[in-house]
Write a protein that holds these residues in place. Structure first.
Motif, mmCIF file in Angstrom:
data_model
loop_
_atom_site.group_PDB
_atom_site.id
_atom_site.type_symbol
_atom_site.label_atom_id
_atom_site.label_comp_id
_atom_site.label_asym_id
_atom_site.label_seq_id
_atom_site.Cartn_x
_atom_site.Cartn_y
_atom_site.Cartn_z
ATOM 1 N N HIS A 1 0.791 -1.226 0.000
ATOM 2 C CA HIS A 1 0.000 0.000 0.000
ATOM 3 C C HIS A 1 0.825 1.279 0.000
ATOM 4 O O HIS A 1 0.351 2.314 -0.452
ATOM 5 C CB HIS A 1 -0.938 0.016 1.209
ATOM 6 C CG HIS A 1 -1.945 -1.090 1.197
ATOM 7 N ND1 HIS A 1 -2.595 -1.528 2.330
ATOM 8 C CD2 HIS A 1 -2.419 -1.859 0.190
ATOM 9 C CE1 HIS A 1 -3.420 -2.523 2.026
ATOM 10 N NE2 HIS A 1 -3.324 -2.746 0.732
ATOM 11 N N THR A 2 2.034 1.225 0.563
ATOM 12 C CA THR A 2 2.830 2.452 0.673
ATOM 13 C C THR A 2 4.210 2.271 0.073
ATOM 14 O O THR A 2 4.773 1.180 0.080
ATOM 15 C CB THR A 2 2.980 2.881 2.147
ATOM 16 O OG1 THR A 2 3.566 1.809 2.896
ATOM 17 C CG2 THR A 2 1.627 3.224 2.743
ATOM 18 N N GLU A 3 4.735 3.383 -0.440
ATOM 19 C CA GLU A 3 6.005 3.369 -1.149
ATOM 20 C C GLU A 3 7.191 3.607 -0.222
ATOM 21 O O GLU A 3 8.296 3.896 -0.666
ATOM 22 C CB GLU A 3 5.993 4.412 -2.281
ATOM 23 C CG GLU A 3 6.069 5.858 -1.839
ATOM 24 C CD GLU A 3 4.754 6.431 -1.352
ATOM 25 O OE1 GLU A 3 4.508 7.620 -1.623
ATOM 26 O OE2 GLU A 3 3.965 5.739 -0.695
ATOM 27 N N ASN A 4 6.993 3.486 1.091
ATOM 28 C CA ASN A 4 8.091 3.630 2.039
ATOM 29 C C ASN A 4 8.162 2.425 2.971
ATOM 30 O O ASN A 4 8.894 1.478 2.708
ATOM 31 C CB ASN A 4 7.959 4.944 2.815
ATOM 32 C CG ASN A 4 6.501 5.309 3.082
ATOM 33 O OD1 ASN A 4 5.790 4.619 3.810
ATOM 34 N ND2 ASN A 4 6.038 6.398 2.485
ATOM 35 N N LEU A 5 7.407 2.428 4.068
ATOM 36 C CA LEU A 5 7.448 1.306 5.009
ATOM 37 C C LEU A 5 6.997 -0.001 4.362
ATOM 38 O O LEU A 5 7.561 -1.062 4.638
ATOM 39 C CB LEU A 5 6.569 1.610 6.235
ATOM 40 C CG LEU A 5 6.545 0.518 7.308
ATOM 41 C CD1 LEU A 5 7.939 0.250 7.842
ATOM 42 C CD2 LEU A 5 5.598 0.888 8.443
ATOM 43 N N GLY A 6 6.003 0.059 3.487
ATOM 44 C CA GLY A 6 5.529 -1.147 2.816
ATOM 45 C C GLY A 6 6.636 -1.811 2.012
ATOM 46 O O GLY A 6 6.821 -3.030 2.064
ATOM 47 N N ILE A 7 7.400 -1.005 1.276
ATOM 48 C CA ILE A 7 8.494 -1.552 0.484
ATOM 49 C C ILE A 7 9.623 -2.049 1.385
ATOM 50 O O ILE A 7 10.270 -3.062 1.090
ATOM 51 C CB ILE A 7 8.995 -0.505 -0.529
ATOM 52 C CG1 ILE A 7 7.973 -0.403 -1.680
ATOM 53 C CG2 ILE A 7 10.386 -0.845 -1.062
ATOM 54 C CD1 ILE A 7 8.336 0.538 -2.780
ATOM 55 N N GLU A 8 9.848 -1.368 2.487
ATOM 56 C CA GLU A 8 10.855 -1.852 3.440
ATOM 57 C C GLU A 8 10.516 -3.267 3.909
ATOM 58 O O GLU A 8 11.401 -4.129 4.019
ATOM 59 C CB GLU A 8 10.920 -0.906 4.649
ATOM 60 C CG GLU A 8 11.534 0.449 4.338
ATOM 61 C CD GLU A 8 11.588 1.360 5.546
ATOM 62 O OE1 GLU A 8 12.150 2.462 5.438
ATOM 63 O OE2 GLU A 8 11.060 0.974 6.621
ATOM 64 N N LYS A 9 9.238 -3.521 4.184
ATOM 65 C CA LYS A 9 8.824 -4.848 4.647
ATOM 66 C C LYS A 9 8.999 -5.900 3.552
ATOM 67 O O LYS A 9 9.410 -7.035 3.837
ATOM 68 C CB LYS A 9 7.370 -4.803 5.123
ATOM 69 C CG LYS A 9 7.172 -4.046 6.422
ATOM 70 C CD LYS A 9 5.737 -4.165 6.916
ATOM 71 C CE LYS A 9 5.567 -3.506 8.276
ATOM 72 N NZ LYS A 9 4.205 -3.693 8.827
ATOM 73 N N VAL A 10 8.689 -5.542 2.325
ATOM 74 C CA VAL A 10 8.861 -6.485 1.214
ATOM 75 C C VAL A 10 10.326 -6.889 1.099
ATOM 76 O O VAL A 10 10.662 -8.081 0.991
ATOM 77 C CB VAL A 10 8.369 -5.873 -0.116
ATOM 78 C CG1 VAL A 10 8.777 -6.762 -1.294
ATOM 79 C CG2 VAL A 10 6.856 -5.701 -0.106
ATOM 80 N N VAL A 11 11.212 -5.908 1.128
ATOM 81 C CA VAL A 11 12.640 -6.181 1.008
ATOM 82 C C VAL A 11 13.126 -7.012 2.196
ATOM 83 O O VAL A 11 13.852 -8.003 2.028
ATOM 84 C CB VAL A 11 13.438 -4.866 0.905
ATOM 85 C CG1 VAL A 11 14.944 -5.141 0.985
ATOM 86 C CG2 VAL A 11 13.108 -4.149 -0.393
ATOM 87 N N ILE B 1 1.627 4.770 -5.896
ATOM 88 C CA ILE B 1 2.233 4.153 -7.082
ATOM 89 C C ILE B 1 3.320 3.158 -6.671
ATOM 90 O O ILE B 1 4.472 3.230 -7.088
ATOM 91 C CB ILE B 1 2.779 5.216 -8.059
ATOM 92 C CG1 ILE B 1 1.793 6.382 -8.177
ATOM 93 C CG2 ILE B 1 3.037 4.624 -9.434
ATOM 94 C CD1 ILE B 1 2.182 7.458 -9.125
ATOM 95 N N THR B 2 2.922 2.205 -5.849
ATOM 96 C CA THR B 2 3.879 1.272 -5.266
ATOM 97 C C THR B 2 4.466 0.280 -6.268
ATOM 98 O O THR B 2 5.612 -0.153 -6.123
ATOM 99 C CB THR B 2 3.226 0.503 -4.109
ATOM 100 O OG1 THR B 2 1.983 -0.076 -4.569
ATOM 101 C CG2 THR B 2 2.923 1.415 -2.943
ATOM 102 N N GLY B 3 3.698 -0.090 -7.277
ATOM 103 C CA GLY B 3 4.212 -1.019 -8.280
ATOM 104 C C GLY B 3 5.387 -0.430 -9.039
ATOM 105 O O GLY B 3 6.460 -1.048 -9.140
ATOM 106 N N LYS B 4 5.213 0.763 -9.558
ATOM 107 C CA LYS B 4 6.289 1.428 -10.291
ATOM 108 C C LYS B 4 7.464 1.763 -9.373
ATOM 109 O O LYS B 4 8.619 1.804 -9.815
ATOM 110 C CB LYS B 4 5.758 2.707 -10.960
ATOM 111 C CG LYS B 4 4.834 2.451 -12.142
ATOM 112 C CD LYS B 4 5.575 1.734 -13.258
ATOM 113 C CE LYS B 4 4.699 1.529 -14.477
ATOM 114 N NZ LYS B 4 5.403 0.808 -15.566
ATOM 115 N N THR B 5 7.156 2.013 -8.094
ATOM 116 C CA THR B 5 8.233 2.287 -7.141
ATOM 117 C C THR B 5 9.063 1.032 -6.883
ATOM 118 O O THR B 5 10.285 1.099 -6.738
ATOM 119 C CB THR B 5 7.655 2.833 -5.827
ATOM 120 O OG1 THR B 5 6.951 4.062 -6.088
ATOM 121 C CG2 THR B 5 8.768 3.133 -4.827
ATOM 122 N N MET B 6 8.408 -0.131 -6.848
ATOM 123 C CA MET B 6 9.154 -1.387 -6.733
ATOM 124 C C MET B 6 10.076 -1.570 -7.926
ATOM 125 O O MET B 6 11.240 -1.983 -7.777
ATOM 126 C CB MET B 6 8.186 -2.568 -6.636
ATOM 127 C CG MET B 6 7.578 -2.804 -5.270
ATOM 128 S SD MET B 6 8.798 -3.335 -4.035
ATOM 129 C CE MET B 6 9.413 -4.854 -4.758
#
Length: 255
Positions: free
Chosen positions: A52-62, A85-90
């Motif tokens: 859902h988010t382009e900061n903490l959410g991506i941190e958790k994925v990584v 825009i979390t997909g493009k941010t990934m």
């Protein structure tokens, strides 16, 4: 047969709204704004969850990915999360990495793409360990399952290095429908909260500008079509009138 390793106790280490399957399966699936975690895991993924988010959410994925060396593919699918825009941010994280000073994801179109809890080492490990496969805005479970099976068939085996553990601050991830509040954000690297606010405003304005341009193009097309239609009617009427006048003139000559 490819070599897998034992999954560390407690994996996945970071909490979240995800479903977990066989931790030795090489595929993790990010479902962005779509709710289909259980369905995706049932079709062969080791873990599946939204982003859902382009900061903490991506941190958790990584963090959850690099703590399991068996994961060699990350499929990004489901509906894109507007604004964040979390997909493009990934994709940007995987392709470009992060700015070492500002801790921002290079080339991200998201509003606040800052990953203050991820080190350069963690990001580089993510880039080396997995192959990112983009299926953004695809919710077709059959196609997603086919891609999962393709990845499993091409599994190169567990990554050669041990699990890398990343400790994240215990902050609740915001929902994708909430507006990001930057008023209470502290400085991230060399970026102040006021700069974060300006960055978010700039991103929102670019998004609105793109929508306005799209609407303008549609209206321009509609206006051109309407003008052309009127012009055709006028020309047709004029030619018909000329033809009638010619017939009348010829009739008068005959008389």
């Amino acid at each position: 047969m490819v070599e897998q390793v034992e999954v560390i106790d407690g994996w996945p280490l970071e909490t979240g709204d995800y479903a977990v399957g066989d931790g030795q399966t090489p595929v993790a699936v990010v479902t962005l704004g779509s709710k289909m975690n259980d369905d995706v895991v049932a079709r062969g993924a080791a873990i599946a969850g939204p982003l859902h988010t382009e900061n903490l959410g991506i941190e958790k994925v990584v963090a959850n990915t690099i703590s399991n060396p068996n994961l060699r593919f990350v499929i990004v699918c489901g509906s894109e999360v507007q604004g964040h825009i979390t997909g493009k941010t990934m994709e940007a994280l995987y392709e470009n990495g992060i700015d070492p000073e500002k801790k921002s994801i290079i080339g991200s179109p998201g509003a606040i793409p800052f990953v203050e809890n991820l080190s350069i080492e963690a990001v580089e490990r993510f880039q080396k360990q997995v192959t990112l496969i983009s299926m953004i805005n695809n919710e077709n479970l059959d196609e997603i399952e086919a891609k999962i099976q393709e990845c499993i068939n091409n599994n190169p085996g567990a990554y050669e290095e041990d699990a890398l553990i990343v400790e994240l601050n215990d902050v609740k991830e915001e929902d994708e429908d909430e507006i990001v509040d930057t008023s209470n954000l502290e400085a991230v690297g060399d970026v102040s909260s006021s700069e974060l606010m300006l960055l978010e405003v700039d991103t929102r304005l670019r998004f609105l500008k793109a929508q306005i341009n799209e609407i303008g193009s549609m209206e321009k097309f509609s206006s051109g079509y309407y003008a052309g239609k009127i012009e055709g009617i006028v020309i047709g009427f004029g030619l018909t009138l000329i033809f009638i006048l010619i017939l009348i003139f010829k009739g008068m000559l005959v008389l």
